[in-house]
Enzyme design. Structure first.
Site, PDB file in Angstrom:
ATOM      1  N   ASP A 172     -11.694   0.924   5.393  1.00 27.30           N
ATOM      2  CA  ASP A 172     -12.277   2.249   5.585  1.00 27.30           C
ATOM      3  C   ASP A 172     -13.788   2.228   5.741  1.00 27.30           C
ATOM      4  OD1 ASP A 172      -9.985   3.826   5.624  1.00 27.30           O
ATOM      5  OD2 ASP A 172      -9.916   4.030   3.453  1.00 27.30           O
ATOM      6  N   ASP A 201       0.855  -1.186   0.000  1.00 26.43           N
ATOM      7  CA  ASP A 201       0.000   0.000   0.000  1.00 26.43           C
ATOM      8  C   ASP A 201       0.891   1.237   0.000  1.00 26.43           C
ATOM      9  OD1 ASP A 201      -2.189   1.715   0.303  1.00 26.43           O
ATOM     10  OD2 ASP A 201      -3.210   0.314   1.643  1.00 26.43           O
TER      11      ASP A 201
END
Length: 569
Positions: free
Chosen positions: A341, A109
């Site tokens: 998220d 990431d």
């Protein structure tokens, strides 16, 4: 260079990352082996055989770079170092080697839009307006009244500017004040990021998921925005899709990505079906795939807790319809219904009380049969659910905490209502530790974890489900095993039936001479559909999340949240 083959009688080029399934790991919450209550790299190593058993092929690991953890790793202080609580570089090298030996790919990431305010670049930038690192970030003088340069709001609440009192200038941070935005106008910044990318790719990393990559190019006019248009529209019109974004991505591909057999998956915040091709069209030479948010946010009006609406299947079907049409002939997308998220998918879109098992299976069936690369998130393979936090002091997520503090100031909602909103949609729901077994700390750690465990771990865990042939876990394994055998799961033309049905999602896909029919129920009740569109006797039943299917004279009685996948003989 990328390796690929072309499907027979098809326009599509089948790169390895298109057909394969991506499993996202949130390392802090995956598996702790050091006994500090925080997941680590050796925990991922320990569970590689488990991941292999799921029939996934690509592991996306949320940030493991050195960070002070104001936003759990998305505030990077060193792009080429491992966060000490996760382990060290030797641990990572071992993880990469063992994963590759098992046929698994590792994707990191990358956070190219901003750093931590504790990064050496920013620390140096603050020392003087003349420091060479000053231009690594975006600084502006205050307005005449001493206020911020403009009225831009932050993703996480409050203004997107913070005053540096020593210089009297404001720095931009589209997220928290601990995450100053990098100035991509500066070629030295771009080369620093490319250098970090090469560092990991030279080690053998198989690609990057690029955090908020659509925000790299800023509107240098820095004009005030109309706050009444809503935050999502502000993102689309002012934060994302900036004037030089495609120049930057072409340069990144030219200087870095095209030289490796690795792929780039951009987090496409602020993109729309109308402009997505500009990022991923094969002729564009920018990103390999884009991770859009229309699926994840289909019941969120404007990206705020208080604007969540009830789930509407017609709206979700329209989202899939829009994106399938857009990518019918070119470009590529990643599909996800859950990630770090968002709240847990079975709690948002299924029924986590009465039909958790059935709805969890149905939802992954839907996602696995859509065109694109399937992304799943850790814990969804056992149907992990939202957690109820009864005190704001138990909340960890900085976005949720900022929302709560802002609400205390505005008094728009009572504290109780604000906390309930956080429980419904807060990011901590997805970040509770992985539930491996029913031991004291769910097999995640030997001590109390960094974030509260969901109390349902005693029943809902990997160990229990591995021993139950009808579990969500074993359904995931079967589904992904079957998916490997049929390209039509990831590719093909798409025809939808029952478009206005509020409870049934039904579509047929075609690839070359093969056809696949998918029937999904989103109802808590049995539903009878009079299905005369195709002759089912010419199809074989490939997948069913129940042990039976009730068909009488082409009338199908679907059980609550039943999913059926038929394949032409």
């Amino acid at each position: 260079m990328k390796n690929s083959i072309v499907l027979a009688d098809s326009f599509m080029v089948l790169e390895w990352y298109k057909k394969n399934t991506i499993y996202q790991i949130y390392p802090r919450s995956f598996k702790d082996t050091s006994g500090n209550g925080i997941g680590d790299l050796r925990g991922i190593i320990e569970k590689l055989d488990y991941l292999k058993s799921l029939h996934i092929e690509i592991i996306w690991i949320s940030p493991i770079f050195e960070s002070p953890n104001k936003d759990n790793g998305y505030d990077v202080s060193d792009y080429c170092a491992i966060m000490p609580e996760f382990g060290n570089m030797d641990d990572f090298d071992e993880l990469l080697d063992i994963a590759h030996s098992k046929g698994l790919k590792i994707v990191l990431d990358l956070v190219p839009n901003h750093t931590s305010n504790e990064h050496k670049w920013f620390k140096n930038a603050k020392t003087s307006v003349d420091n060479k690192y000053r231009d690594y970030y975006i600084w502006k003088k205050p307005k005449a009244d001493g206020g911020p340069p403009n009225n831009w709001p932050s993703f996480f609440g409050g203004p997107a500017w913070t005053l540096d009192e020593s210089s009297g200038e404001y720095y931009l941070h589209l997220f928290t004040k601990y995450q100053p935005d990098l100035n991509w106008e500066n070629p030295k910044v771009r080369e620093e990021i490319y250098k970090a990318m090469r560092f990991w790719l030279d080690k053998g990393v198989d690609g990057f998921r690029m955090d908020v990559v659509t925000l790299l190019s800023k509107d240098l006019s820095f004009k005030d925005v109309d706050l009444n248009i809503g935050f999502r529209k502000i993102i689309e019109d002012h934060y994302a899709n900036g004037p030089k974004i495609h120049d930057y991505l072409k340069e990144m591909n030219d200087q870095v990505m095209q030289h490796y057999d690795a792929f780039s998956m951009g987090e496409g915040v602020g993109i729309t079906p109308e402009n997505a091709h500009l990022y991923v069209g094969a002729d564009r030479k920018e990103l390999d795939m884009i991770y859009h948010f229309d699926i994840l946010e289909n019941n969120i009006l404007d990206g705020k807790y208080e604007e969540v609406t009830s789930f509407d299947l017609l709206q979700l079907k329209q989202v899939f319809r829009n994106w399938q049409t857009v990518f019918e002939n070119k470009g590529w997308i990643a599909n996800a219904l859950g990630n770090h998220d968002f709240a847990r998918l079975v709690s948002r879109f299924g029924n986590d009380k009465n039909y958790r098992t059935e709805s969890a299976k149905m939802l992954v069936t839907m996602m696995a049969t859509q065109n694109g690369t399937l992304n799943i998130y850790q814990g969804d393979e056992i149907g992990m659910t939202n957690i109820h936090l009864d005190d704001i002091d138990k909340v960890n997520d900085i976005q949720a905490l900022n929302f709560y503090v802002e609400n205390l100031e505005t008094k728009k909602f009572t504290s109780e209502v604000a906390l309930q909103m956080i429980n419904n949609e807060g990011r901590d729901n997805a970040r509770t530790p992985m539930q491996w077994d029913n031991s004291e700390f769910a097999g995640f750690s030997i001590i109390k974890p960094w974030l509260q465990l969901n109390p349902n771990f005693t029943d809902l865990n990997v160990l229990n489900q591995s021993q139950d042939r009808n579990s969500i876990l074993n359904y995931y394994k079967k589904l992904f095993s079957v998916k490997k055998d049929y390209d039509i799961f990831s590719y093909g033309s798409y025809e939808e039936f029952e478009k206005q049905n509020k409870y049934i999602y039904m579509y047929e896909k075609m690839l070359n001479d093969q056809k696949m029919l998918v029937i999904l129920s989103f109802s808590n009740l049995e539903i009878v559909i009079d299905y005369k569109i195709k002759k089912l006797k010419t199809y074989k039943l490939l997948l069913n999340n129940y042990n039976f299917v009730n068909i009488d004279n082409y009338k199908i009685t679907l059980k609550p949240f039943q999913s059926l996948v038929y394949m032409s003989n």
